[in-house]
Scaffold this motif. Sequence first.
Motif, short mmCIF file in Angstrom:
data_model
loop_
_atom_site.label_atom_id
_atom_site.label_comp_id
_atom_site.label_asym_id
_atom_site.label_seq_id
_atom_site.Cartn_x
_atom_site.Cartn_y
_atom_site.Cartn_z
N LEU A 347 22.71 -67.24 -35.84
CA LEU A 347 23.62 -66.37 -36.80
C LEU A 347 24.65 -65.77 -36.33
CD1 LEU A 347 22.73 -63.99 -38.67
CD2 LEU A 347 21.67 -62.59 -37.07
N GLY A 348 25.18 -66.02 -35.06
CA GLY A 348 26.46 -65.65 -34.65
C GLY A 348 27.61 -66.68 -35.54
N ARG A 349 27.16 -67.97 -35.31
CA ARG A 349 28.23 -68.74 -35.83
C ARG A 349 28.07 -68.61 -37.29
NH1 ARG A 349 25.85 -72.13 -31.80
NH2 ARG A 349 24.46 -72.93 -33.16
N HIS A 350 26.74 -68.28 -38.03
CA HIS A 350 26.79 -68.05 -39.56
C HIS A 350 27.83 -67.19 -39.92
CE1 HIS A 350 25.13 -67.87 -43.50
NE2 HIS A 350 24.91 -66.48 -43.29
N ILE A 351 27.67 -66.08 -39.13
CA ILE A 351 28.73 -64.75 -39.51
C ILE A 351 30.21 -65.17 -39.34
CG2 ILE A 351 29.47 -62.18 -38.73
CD1 ILE A 351 26.32 -61.74 -38.08
N SER A 352 30.31 -65.98 -38.00
CA SER A 352 32.01 -66.30 -37.84
C SER A 352 32.49 -67.36 -38.90
CB SER A 352 32.05 -66.66 -36.35
OG SER A 352 31.16 -67.79 -36.04
N ALA A 353 31.48 -68.08 -39.51
CA ALA A 353 31.85 -68.89 -40.66
C ALA A 353 32.70 -68.30 -41.61
CB ALA A 353 30.75 -69.81 -40.95
N THR A 354 32.33 -67.14 -42.07
CA THR A 354 32.86 -66.24 -43.06
C THR A 354 33.80 -65.38 -42.49
OG1 THR A 354 30.60 -66.05 -44.26
CG2 THR A 354 32.48 -64.45 -44.93
N LEU A 355 33.59 -64.73 -41.32
CA LEU A 355 34.62 -63.57 -40.70
C LEU A 355 35.44 -64.17 -39.90
CD1 LEU A 355 32.08 -60.55 -40.30
CD2 LEU A 355 33.57 -61.23 -42.22
N GLY A 356 35.26 -65.43 -39.34
CA GLY A 356 36.30 -66.22 -38.27
C GLY A 356 35.83 -65.55 -36.94
N GLY A 357 36.32 -65.93 -35.92
CA GLY A 357 35.94 -65.31 -34.48
C GLY A 357 35.12 -66.68 -33.93
N LYS A 358 34.71 -66.12 -32.60
CA LYS A 358 33.67 -67.02 -31.86
C LYS A 358 32.93 -66.05 -30.74
CE LYS A 358 37.28 -69.39 -29.37
NZ LYS A 358 37.92 -70.61 -29.10
N GLY A 359 31.99 -66.74 -30.24
CA GLY A 359 31.19 -66.10 -29.21
C GLY A 359 30.10 -67.01 -28.67
N GLY A 360 29.14 -66.36 -28.21
CA GLY A 360 28.02 -66.98 -27.49
C GLY A 360 27.11 -66.19 -26.72
N GLY A 361 26.03 -66.84 -26.07
CA GLY A 361 25.45 -65.98 -25.13
C GLY A 361 24.06 -66.67 -24.86
N LYS A 362 23.23 -65.77 -24.05
CA LYS A 362 22.05 -66.41 -23.78
C LYS A 362 21.02 -66.19 -24.96
CE LYS A 362 20.98 -61.98 -21.86
NZ LYS A 362 20.68 -61.03 -20.62
N PRO A 363 19.70 -66.96 -24.98
CA PRO A 363 18.75 -66.96 -26.28
C PRO A 363 18.46 -65.21 -26.35
CG PRO A 363 18.35 -68.78 -24.71
CD PRO A 363 19.29 -67.87 -24.03
N GLY A 364 18.67 -64.99 -27.63
CA GLY A 364 18.11 -63.77 -28.01
C GLY A 364 19.36 -62.55 -28.15
N VAL A 365 20.65 -62.89 -27.54
CA VAL A 365 21.74 -62.05 -27.16
C VAL A 365 23.00 -62.89 -27.58
CG1 VAL A 365 23.06 -60.34 -26.05
CG2 VAL A 365 20.52 -60.39 -25.74
N LEU A 379 28.02 -57.16 -43.59
CA LEU A 379 27.13 -57.86 -42.60
C LEU A 379 25.72 -58.21 -43.00
CD1 LEU A 379 28.37 -55.90 -39.50
CD2 LEU A 379 28.64 -58.40 -39.94
N ALA A 380 25.25 -57.02 -43.81
CA ALA A 380 23.70 -57.08 -44.18
C ALA A 380 23.62 -58.40 -45.30
CB ALA A 380 23.47 -55.87 -45.02
N GLU A 381 24.72 -58.60 -46.05
CA GLU A 381 24.60 -59.73 -46.98
C GLU A 381 24.71 -61.02 -46.06
OE1 GLU A 381 23.95 -60.04 -50.29
OE2 GLU A 381 23.68 -58.24 -50.39
N LEU A 382 25.34 -61.00 -45.04
CA LEU A 382 25.48 -62.25 -44.17
C LEU A 382 24.34 -62.72 -43.42
CD1 LEU A 382 29.15 -61.87 -42.94
CD2 LEU A 382 28.28 -63.71 -44.46
N VAL A 383 23.61 -61.40 -42.79
CA VAL A 383 22.20 -61.55 -42.16
C VAL A 383 21.37 -62.35 -43.22
CG1 VAL A 383 20.35 -60.56 -40.69
CG2 VAL A 383 22.91 -59.95 -40.69
N LYS A 384 21.42 -61.65 -44.42
CA LYS A 384 20.16 -61.86 -45.52
C LYS A 384 20.66 -63.45 -45.79
CE LYS A 384 18.47 -59.53 -49.45
NZ LYS A 384 18.82 -58.43 -50.67
N SER A 385 21.63 -63.89 -46.14
CA SER A 385 21.84 -65.30 -46.51
C SER A 385 21.60 -66.21 -45.56
CB SER A 385 23.44 -65.54 -47.06
OG SER A 385 24.36 -65.17 -45.74
N PHE A 386 21.47 -65.74 -44.17
CA PHE A 386 21.07 -66.73 -43.06
C PHE A 386 19.64 -66.99 -43.02
CE2 PHE A 386 19.57 -66.97 -38.50
CZ PHE A 386 20.20 -68.25 -38.20
#
Length: 387
Positions: A347-365, A379-386
């Motif tokens: 989901l993080g990578r899906h959001i950053s595909a539109t908004l740019g940026g990066k991140g990571g973490g353990k499963p669930g966070v 943000l709601a549209e991006l989560v919905k489209s995921f």
Amino acid sequence: MTEKLFYKDSFMQEFTATVISCTEDKKGWAVVLDQTAFYPEGGGQPCDHGTMSFGDTVANIVDVRDKNDVVTHYSDIEIPAGTQIYGKIDWDRRFDFMQQHTGEHIFSGVVNSMFGYNNFGFHLSEKDNVVDFDGPLAKEDIKAIMDKCNEQVWANNPVTASYPENVKELEYRSKKELQGDIRIVVAGDADICACCGTHTDTTSQAGPIVALNFQAYKGGTRISIACGKRAVEYLKNRNDDCYNISHQLSVPVETITDAVAARMDEIGRLKFALANAKRQLIAVWAEKAVATDGVCIMIKDELASNEIQQLTSLLAEKRETAVVLSSQAEGNPKICIASSVKDTNKLGRHISATLGGKGGGKPGVYQGFVEKAADENTLAELVKSFG
Ligand SMILES: [Zn+2]
């Protein structure tokens, strides 16, 4: 062999000479004279800069080197062999190095006589005068050394250089084994040292001598010092700093150390109180948050990394998925995603595909940043489209 006028008179600023040779190499025009007052780099002291004039032409001298007693001056233009030149040393630069160098002799000699330590490193440049000693020194030791050094300055003793015949019987400081004629420099009562540099004529011309800071180094101590005009400039600047702090804190300059300590205590207490208040506020936000289709989205200002994670985790305890974006006064907005049902990294990578940026973490966070700011709807549209 070039006649070295700087050894006859270290205060010679101008001289005349004849060009013996001038050849071009990768560093510029290499000019050799019959005699020179330009000091070449050596003994830890940087070379002189200056000019050579002939007729209406002025050549800039940007580097000076000594090889086998032939001094080579690097000029920005050609000066044909046979030309009579008028040389002029950049005296501000040279006198500064003479003050630093002589002050270093006094400082190293005083450390040696007070503590028995040897100077095993010396670095002199337009900015720094750094000396390394082979033993530990504390702040109080350095204050006592400074007192002794400035007593030597006020004594106004001569600084001399000579090639004594009984050099083998002399006790003198030297960083390496020397052979041939050894030039011994005596700096007042403070120091006897083998040295090829240029020095002031008296100890007073090198002062005042100030230690700026120090640190443990290779089992000993590295100390930065400033001598003469540099010391005065340093003290003027620190004086300005003290008066500026005094003005900002509205306290007399003599009490700024206590006043700063009191402010730091106060800041510590306020930070603690603010963290507590934010923790409570975050709990209230999480309690009142509304989820749509199991997803809760929040946009907040200026949350620290631990605070944004705290809020997201609290939100996700009662909702399936939480996304918190915190805008920053400086830098990119931070993002945190927590979910019990979605792959947060995807989901993080899906959001950053539109908004740019990066991140990571353990499963669930997932924690990271986005390059573009977004509102709750985006943000709601991006989560919905995921999905
Ligand atoms: Zn010297």
